[in-house]
Design a protein around this motif. Structure first.
Motif, PDB file in Angstrom:
ATOM      1  N   ASP A 188       0.853  -1.180   0.000  1.00 17.66           N
ATOM      2  CA  ASP A 188       0.000   0.000   0.000  1.00 17.66           C
ATOM      3  C   ASP A 188       0.898   1.242   0.000  1.00 17.66           C
ATOM      4  O   ASP A 188       1.915   1.279   0.691  1.00 17.66           O
ATOM      5  N   VAL A 189       0.523   2.260  -0.745  1.00 18.05           N
ATOM      6  CA  VAL A 189       1.347   3.462  -0.836  1.00 18.05           C
ATOM      7  C   VAL A 189       1.411   4.237   0.485  1.00 18.05           C
ATOM      8  O   VAL A 189       2.342   4.995   0.714  1.00 18.05           O
ATOM      9  N   ARG A 190       0.446   4.037   1.362  1.00 17.66           N
ATOM     10  CA  ARG A 190       0.428   4.772   2.623  1.00 17.66           C
ATOM     11  C   ARG A 190       1.553   4.362   3.557  1.00 17.66           C
ATOM     12  O   ARG A 190       2.167   5.193   4.208  1.00 17.66           O
ATOM     13  N   ASP A 191       1.803   3.052   3.648  1.00 19.27           N
ATOM     14  CA  ASP A 191       2.794   2.594   4.623  1.00 19.27           C
ATOM     15  C   ASP A 191       3.663   1.438   4.142  1.00 19.27           C
ATOM     16  O   ASP A 191       4.518   0.966   4.877  1.00 19.27           O
ATOM     17  N   GLY A 192       3.447   0.966   2.930  1.00 15.12           N
ATOM     18  CA  GLY A 192       4.274  -0.100   2.383  1.00 15.12           C
ATOM     19  C   GLY A 192       3.868  -1.503   2.799  1.00 15.12           C
ATOM     20  O   GLY A 192       4.535  -2.466   2.447  1.00 15.12           O
ATOM     21  N   LEU A 193       2.779  -1.642   3.550  1.00 11.08           N
ATOM     22  CA  LEU A 193       2.318  -2.964   3.980  1.00 11.08           C
ATOM     23  C   LEU A 193       1.389  -3.557   2.935  1.00 11.08           C
ATOM     24  O   LEU A 193       0.569  -2.855   2.352  1.00 11.08           O
ATOM     25  N   ASN A 194       1.510  -4.884   2.734  1.00 10.45           N
ATOM     26  CA  ASN A 194       0.549  -5.538   1.852  1.00 10.45           C
ATOM     27  C   ASN A 194      -0.603  -6.069   2.702  1.00 10.45           C
ATOM     28  O   ASN A 194      -0.620  -5.923   3.929  1.00 10.45           O
ATOM     29  N   ARG A 195      -1.567  -6.674   2.062  1.00 15.44           N
ATOM     30  CA  ARG A 195      -2.792  -7.119   2.752  1.00 15.44           C
ATOM     31  C   ARG A 195      -2.499  -8.130   3.868  1.00 15.44           C
ATOM     32  O   ARG A 195      -3.081  -8.064   4.952  1.00 15.44           O
ATOM     33  N   LYS A 196      -1.588  -9.055   3.611  1.00 10.08           N
ATOM     34  CA  LYS A 196      -1.271 -10.081   4.618  1.00 10.08           C
ATOM     35  C   LYS A 196      -0.552  -9.472   5.814  1.00 10.08           C
ATOM     36  O   LYS A 196      -0.844  -9.805   6.962  1.00 10.08           O
ATOM     37  N   GLU A 197       0.381  -8.583   5.558  1.00 11.18           N
ATOM     38  CA  GLU A 197       1.099  -7.930   6.645  1.00 11.18           C
ATOM     39  C   GLU A 197       0.141  -7.109   7.501  1.00 11.18           C
ATOM     40  O   GLU A 197       0.207  -7.132   8.725  1.00 11.18           O
ATOM     41  N   ARG A 198      -0.754  -6.393   6.841  1.00 12.12           N
ATOM     42  CA  ARG A 198      -1.732  -5.586   7.562  1.00 12.12           C
ATOM     43  C   ARG A 198      -2.654  -6.472   8.408  1.00 12.12           C
ATOM     44  O   ARG A 198      -2.991  -6.134   9.550  1.00 12.12           O
ATOM     45  N   ALA A 199      -3.048  -7.626   7.884  1.00 10.12           N
ATOM     46  CA  ALA A 199      -3.918  -8.547   8.635  1.00 10.12           C
ATOM     47  C   ALA A 199      -3.205  -9.054   9.887  1.00 10.12           C
ATOM     48  O   ALA A 199      -3.817  -9.157  10.960  1.00 10.12           O
ATOM     49  N   ILE A 200      -1.921  -9.369   9.769  1.00 10.82           N
ATOM     50  CA  ILE A 200      -1.161  -9.848  10.928  1.00 10.82           C
ATOM     51  C   ILE A 200      -1.094  -8.766  12.002  1.00 10.82           C
ATOM     52  O   ILE A 200      -1.364  -9.030  13.183  1.00 10.82           O
ATOM     53  N   LEU A 201      -0.751  -7.555  11.617  1.00  8.46           N
ATOM     54  CA  LEU A 201      -0.658  -6.474  12.600  1.00  8.46           C
ATOM     55  C   LEU A 201      -2.014  -6.150  13.223  1.00  8.46           C
ATOM     56  O   LEU A 201      -2.111  -5.906  14.428  1.00  8.46           O
ATOM     57  N   TYR A 202      -3.070  -6.168  12.410  1.00  7.17           N
ATOM     58  CA  TYR A 202      -4.412  -5.901  12.919  1.00  7.17           C
ATOM     59  C   TYR A 202      -4.818  -6.967  13.943  1.00  7.17           C
ATOM     60  O   TYR A 202      -5.278  -6.639  15.043  1.00  7.17           O
ATOM     61  N   CYS A 203      -4.638  -8.225  13.580  1.00 12.43           N
ATOM     62  CA  CYS A 203      -5.023  -9.312  14.492  1.00 12.43           C
ATOM     63  C   CYS A 203      -4.188  -9.290  15.766  1.00 12.43           C
ATOM     64  O   CYS A 203      -4.700  -9.537  16.859  1.00 12.43           O
ATOM     65  N   LEU A 204      -2.911  -8.984  15.640  1.00 13.26           N
ATOM     66  CA  LEU A 204      -2.052  -8.893  16.820  1.00 13.26           C
ATOM     67  C   LEU A 204      -2.549  -7.788  17.756  1.00 13.26           C
ATOM     68  O   LEU A 204      -2.701  -7.995  18.961  1.00 13.26           O
ATOM     69  N   HIS A 205      -2.838  -6.647  17.205  1.00 16.44           N
ATOM     70  CA  HIS A 205      -3.322  -5.520  18.008  1.00 16.44           C
ATOM     71  C   HIS A 205      -4.643  -5.851  18.706  1.00 16.44           C
ATOM     72  O   HIS A 205      -4.792  -5.626  19.919  1.00 16.44           O
ATOM     73  N   GLU A 206      -5.585  -6.388  17.955  1.00 16.87           N
ATOM     74  CA  GLU A 206      -6.899  -6.714  18.524  1.00 16.87           C
ATOM     75  C   GLU A 206      -6.799  -7.796  19.596  1.00 16.87           C
ATOM     76  O   GLU A 206      -7.454  -7.711  20.639  1.00 16.87           O
ATOM     77  N   THR A 207      -5.984  -8.809  19.350  1.00 18.93           N
ATOM     78  CA  THR A 207      -5.851  -9.903  20.305  1.00 18.93           C
ATOM     79  C   THR A 207      -5.140  -9.444  21.569  1.00 18.93           C
ATOM     80  O   THR A 207      -5.510  -9.844  22.677  1.00 18.93           O
ATOM     81  N   GLN A 208      -4.134  -8.582  21.420  1.00 20.28           N
ATOM     82  CA  GLN A 208      -3.469  -8.033  22.605  1.00 20.28           C
ATOM     83  C   GLN A 208      -4.440  -7.230  23.453  1.00 20.28           C
ATOM     84  O   GLN A 208      -4.402  -7.317  24.688  1.00 20.28           O
ATOM     85  N   LYS A 209      -5.317  -6.464  22.830  1.00 23.87           N
ATOM     86  CA  LYS A 209      -6.332  -5.713  23.583  1.00 23.87           C
ATOM     87  C   LYS A 209      -7.239  -6.670  24.347  1.00 23.87           C
ATOM     88  O   LYS A 209      -7.538  -6.441  25.520  1.00 23.87           O
TER      89      LYS A 209
END
Length: 78
Positions: free
Chosen positions: A9-30
């Motif tokens: 993605d042009v915003r931050d350089g993350l692709n869909r899979k990378e973004r999914a990993i970070l999203y799930c990590l954040h949500e699960t940690q919460k």
């Protein structure tokens, strides 16, 4: 999966899979009150969002945490 899933993605350089990993990590940690998230739990949640092999998941996760097999890299302080 389409060809666009691996494009950064042009915003931050993350692709869909990378973004999914970070999203799930954040949500699960919460959900776990800030505690560490077991890798297998994270993988299961990521698989609900994207089609990803265990090997690809591990590779991305290792890159995020700075773990690499190449200890001779110039950025590695050993």
């Amino acid at each position: 999966m389409n060809d666009y899933d691996n494009l950064p993605d042009v915003r931050d350089g993350l692709n869909r899979k990378e973004r999914a990993i970070l999203y799930c990590l954040h949500e699960t940690q919460k959900e776990m009150g800030g505690r560490n998230v077991p890798t297998i739990m994270l993988y299961g949640r990521v698989c609900e969002l994207v089609d990803i092999s265990q090997q690809e998941f591990q590779t991305i996760l290792a890159r995020f945490t700075g773990l690499t097999k190449n200890s001779n890299s110039p950025s590695h302080s050993g």
